[in-house]
Design an enzyme around this catalytic site. Sequence first.
Site, PDB file in Angstrom:
ATOM      1  N   TYR A 130      38.357  37.634  46.364  1.00 19.08           N
ATOM      2  CA  TYR A 130      39.303  37.061  45.394  1.00 19.08           C
ATOM      3  C   TYR A 130      40.755  37.316  45.825  1.00 19.08           C
ATOM      4  CZ  TYR A 130      35.980  35.913  41.612  1.00 19.08           C
ATOM      5  OH  TYR A 130      35.004  35.371  40.831  1.00 19.08           O
ATOM      6  N   GLU A 246      32.728  40.757  34.342  1.00 17.55           N
ATOM      7  CA  GLU A 246      33.306  41.925  35.006  1.00 17.55           C
ATOM      8  C   GLU A 246      33.993  42.827  33.985  1.00 17.55           C
ATOM      9  OE1 GLU A 246      35.961  40.985  38.227  1.00 17.55           O
ATOM     10  OE2 GLU A 246      36.520  43.090  38.509  1.00 17.55           O
TER      11      GLU A 246
END
Lengths: 400, 374
Positions: A130, A246
């Site tokens: 990411y 997450e």
Amino acid sequence: MDLRVPEQEKAFREEVRTFLEESLTPEIREAGKMVTSVFAPVKEAMAWQKILNQKGWAAPHWPKEYGGTGWSVTQRAIFAEELVRAETPPLVPMGLHMCGPCLIGCGTEEQQNEYLPKILNGEHFWCQGYSEPGSGSDLASLKTFAEKDGDDYIINGTKIWTTYAHYANKMFALVRTNKDGKPQQGITFLLLDMDLPGITIEPIVGLDEVTEQCQVFFDNVRVPQANRVGAENDGWTVAKYLLTFERGGQEYAPGLNVQLEKIRLMAEKQQTVQGPMSQDPLWQHKFASVSADVLALEFTEMRIKSALSAGKDPGALSSMTKILGTELLQKVTELRIDTLGAQAAIWQPQALVPGAEQPVIGPEYALTAMPHYLNSRACSIYGGSNEVQRGIIAKAVLGL
Amino acid sequence: MNFQLSEEQQMLADSAKRFVRDNHDVEKHRQNKKLMPLDEATWAQFAELGWLAVPFAEEHGGLGMGPLETMVLLQELGEGLIMAPYIATVVLGGGFLRHASEAQQAETIPSLLEGGLQLAFAAEEYERVFTLENTAMKGDVQGGDVVLNGTKACVLNGDHADQLIVLARTAGQPGDKDGLSLFLVDANAEGIERIPHRTVDGRQGAEIRFSNVTVAEAARIGELDQGYDIARAVLLEGLLALSAECAGSLAVLLRDTVEYSKTRKQFGLPIGKFQALQFRMADMFIAMEQTRSLLMAATMKLAEGHDDAAKAVHAMKAQLGRAGRKIGQEAIQIHGGMGMTDELNVGHFVKRLTAVDGLFGNADVHLMEMARSA
């Protein structure tokens, strides 16, 4: 409202305890005690995952048809608490907690069949591509570019803070496929192999002198378009789905309670001229202050679980627990080094490697205190920094 | 009242500044902390520059300077994360030698000034919150000799030291100020075992075990059972020196963080433009200046012999611990992931501040000491 524990939950807790008692090997237990991060030593964590997977308990939070347990929210919480109480090494989360749920929610049937079993049995070790240098919590500013070429994408750019990239054989990544328009709209979610030609991995040494993070470079890396999850340029939707996993469903309080109990035992060992430190009013005040915060967090987390089991979206509450959980973890690790004084300054990372023959210098309970304090400074930075989480609360809850 | 440096002090500061500029970078720090043997070349340079002579009397070949000069020197060196055992050997070790017998001084000081003698103060003990009177390690008086048994923990420079200054209990119970004695002991004497280790900030230390180590009367510093006052006087100077060094580290952390916030962009702006971060950096600045003020207060009060000097030193060490933690934590957070790496300055300075807070009593301990000081 009712706090009392139903009989069947007590029985379930007993079942979990018995299983842990019987199946934890000495090596896995030792590794669990040595943990100074949210990421456990890889070898032992994977060995533990294998044992759990044989029992069918590697991914209790997944739907049953994909290999989950079908447990209630409460059962999952009991299971998580017992794992923490037994100080098992935490499982590596990138596959089980991030990529897996994301594929269940957004992947094709083919992708699910291919990847989910291998995530469960540990054959696929995932890392998360990411962040990029300069992007950080501002994910939409990422620049790594994937250009279409026939049936493939060709990727160029770099990813950073890629946890355990040096162990991983798979990566889920966000790449830019369109440079025009709103930055969020030109991003695509891709799955790729880490041994592809053109990928270079550079480990980053942390403050604790351990490598958890890496930088990954892409030089004309060719990835089939079939490895895309969701539509092209729609990766932001996929990523947001993943981020709720997450950030949400994470529980900090059980682990904090275990840490607090350890600190209390340490304080009993430390002598001041008036007696043990645990009897010192100044220390007691500090300890009680953190304990009260942890109790409040424990019930905040229960409220979220209760909302989840009633099918409600806890919304920005997950930002709140991320802030509270990480900052309390930091406070707890601070209290621990404060309880230990100079003993915590002894630096012996070599003794932290599971199975190391290295004798420990100083009290054994002091060994992990400083590395854990240092490592925990990262948790208010990653997963969307706490500044970003406070921004979410200000905007989404307070309407500012 | 005058807070300006004298010409002599300014020269000392300038030479330390030059040394740091020419010798320090993070890469060198990383290499140095892996070296177990002392960096001999650096130490020789310290001797050549006259820094080892700073606190010694002129009749011993010293420069006859005091806490003010030590502060000036160490503040500058603190900006460079210098690992040379200056505090252990010169400030603490040298401090004790000034209270030692003429024979002991004649035997040690010339060699120390040349850079040939390393010292360490063995005071901390495992599972005992550090205050001098909390010392438990036993020294059994047998005629004129004393037999030492026990373990000292986290002794700075304990692995390199040629001589150790050992604080032991020759009478009474932990908590008693009476009954403490100090000994200058050959670090390689029979019955001494040293287990070297690094400290979190990359310095060298050791656990030192004493098993029936016999020390003669001539090795004692000060009177039997009356070591407390000497140990306290020297420790206060040591705390000043540690704090001065760390005040330099605070300055670097603030400077680096502010610089970084001007260049690092997020959400289209340099992060330093966000008010939430501006306020926090302003608070870092305030914490640093408060530490500097207490450092100056404590140093001048001690140098001039004011009655409340000890209280000021405790206030300073407590402030250093608190400011170090606040400034260090903010520096990492504002640097983001980069602040967590071994590569940037930030983490190394944070580790120094964290280690120093724990040494010789942390912020909590010194707040209590301050509360108890008259």
